[in-house]
Scaffold this motif. Structure first.
Motif, PDB file in Angstrom:
ATOM      1  N   ARG A  68       1.713   1.511 -10.130  1.00  0.00           N
ATOM      2  CA  ARG A  68       2.879   1.115 -10.905  1.00  0.00           C
ATOM      3  C   ARG A  68       2.621   1.227 -12.393  1.00  0.00           C
ATOM      4  O   ARG A  68       1.463   1.255 -12.804  1.00  0.00           O
TER       5      ARG A  68
ATOM      6  N   CYS B 296       3.278  -8.129 -14.123  1.00  0.00           N
ATOM      7  CA  CYS B 296       2.204  -7.235 -14.574  1.00  0.00           C
ATOM      8  C   CYS B 296       2.337  -6.986 -16.078  1.00  0.00           C
ATOM      9  O   CYS B 296       3.358  -6.475 -16.537  1.00  0.00           O
TER      10      CYS B 296
ATOM     11  N   LYS C 197      -6.963  -6.487  -3.996  1.00  0.00           N
ATOM     12  CA  LYS C 197      -6.919  -6.581  -2.529  1.00  0.00           C
ATOM     13  C   LYS C 197      -7.583  -5.387  -1.867  1.00  0.00           C
ATOM     14  O   LYS C 197      -8.076  -5.494  -0.745  1.00  0.00           O
TER      15      LYS C 197
ATOM     16  N   HIS D 201      10.480  -5.016  -2.112  1.00  0.00           N
ATOM     17  CA  HIS D 201       9.516  -3.941  -1.903  1.00  0.00           C
ATOM     18  C   HIS D 201      10.178  -2.568  -1.916  1.00  0.00           C
ATOM     19  O   HIS D 201      11.357  -2.431  -1.605  1.00  0.00           O
TER      20      HIS D 201
ATOM     21  N   GLU E 245       2.129  -4.125   1.528  1.00  0.00           N
ATOM     22  CA  GLU E 245       1.661  -4.889   0.366  1.00  0.00           C
ATOM     23  C   GLU E 245       2.099  -4.218  -0.929  1.00  0.00           C
ATOM     24  O   GLU E 245       1.621  -3.135  -1.258  1.00  0.00           O
ATOM     25  N   TYR E 246       2.981  -4.859  -1.660  1.00  0.00           N
ATOM     26  CA  TYR E 246       3.500  -4.293  -2.906  1.00  0.00           C
ATOM     27  C   TYR E 246       2.393  -3.941  -3.889  1.00  0.00           C
ATOM     28  O   TYR E 246       2.514  -3.012  -4.679  1.00  0.00           O
ATOM     29  N   THR E 247       1.307  -4.667  -3.851  1.00  0.00           N
ATOM     30  CA  THR E 247       0.230  -4.473  -4.822  1.00  0.00           C
ATOM     31  C   THR E 247      -0.449  -3.111  -4.684  1.00  0.00           C
ATOM     32  O   THR E 247      -1.119  -2.656  -5.610  1.00  0.00           O
TER      33      THR E 247
ATOM     34  N   LYS F 207       7.668  -6.981  -6.140  1.00  0.00           N
ATOM     35  CA  LYS F 207       7.140  -8.192  -5.495  1.00  0.00           C
ATOM     36  C   LYS F 207       8.220  -8.874  -4.665  1.00  0.00           C
ATOM     37  O   LYS F 207       7.958  -9.362  -3.574  1.00  0.00           O
TER      38      LYS F 207
ATOM     39  N   ALA G  37      -6.291  -2.101  -7.163  1.00  0.00           N
ATOM     40  CA  ALA G  37      -5.803  -3.421  -6.741  1.00  0.00           C
ATOM     41  C   ALA G  37      -6.973  -4.263  -6.232  1.00  0.00           C
ATOM     42  O   ALA G  37      -7.840  -3.770  -5.514  1.00  0.00           O
TER      43      ALA G  37
ATOM     44  N   ASN H  36      -2.567   2.403  -5.264  1.00  0.00           N
ATOM     45  CA  ASN H  36      -3.313   1.736  -6.326  1.00  0.00           C
ATOM     46  C   ASN H  36      -4.680   1.291  -5.811  1.00  0.00           C
ATOM     47  O   ASN H  36      -4.815   0.222  -5.226  1.00  0.00           O
TER      48      ASN H  36
ATOM     49  N   LEU I 293       6.284  -4.368 -11.347  1.00  0.00           N
ATOM     50  CA  LEU I 293       5.881  -5.714 -10.972  1.00  0.00           C
ATOM     51  C   LEU I 293       6.126  -6.559 -12.218  1.00  0.00           C
ATOM     52  O   LEU I 293       5.478  -6.362 -13.246  1.00  0.00           O
TER      53      LEU I 293
END
Length: 114
Positions: free
Chosen positions: A87, A9, A58, A32, A81-83, A29, A56, A53, A6
């Protein structure tokens, strides 16, 4: 050799500065991770949960931390959701390294020096 990071990040940026990376870089982001790559990653790490993760923001704000997620749920959320992808992720000679723990970063550095 490919890295999934990311770009915004600070931890990913720090790790990229620490290693001498000469491979491809994909910003998760804007691009994906695809299902096939995620499946390979999960197989190497033993589960989708292992590359999910849970730190995160979220994860808590969406109430996912209060649910009993299945492997299919973890996979679906990472793809949506990439988050939720732990990572950074690096693929080197067929081996993957996911996350930013000291142990993972040391293993990554050893693989790059080999």
């Amino acid at each position: 050799m490919k890295a999934y990071i990311l770009s915004t990040c600070s931890t990913c940026q720090r790790i990229m500065r620490e290693i001498s990376w000469s491979g491809e870089i994909q910003d998760i982001k804007t691009d994906h991770i695809d299902a096939k790559t995620l499946d390979i990653l999960a197989k190497q790490h033993g589960s989708y949960e292992a590359v999910f993760n849970k730190r995160a923001m979220k994860y808590r704000s969406m109430g996912l931390s209060n649910e009993d997620l299945t492997e299919d749920d973890f996979r679906d959320w990472i793809l949506k959701e990439y988050t939720f992808l732990k990572r950074p992720v690096f693929f080197i000679n067929g081996q993957s390294y996911a996350g930013n723990s000291k142990k993972v970063v040391e293993s990554l550095k050893a693989a790059l020096d080999a």
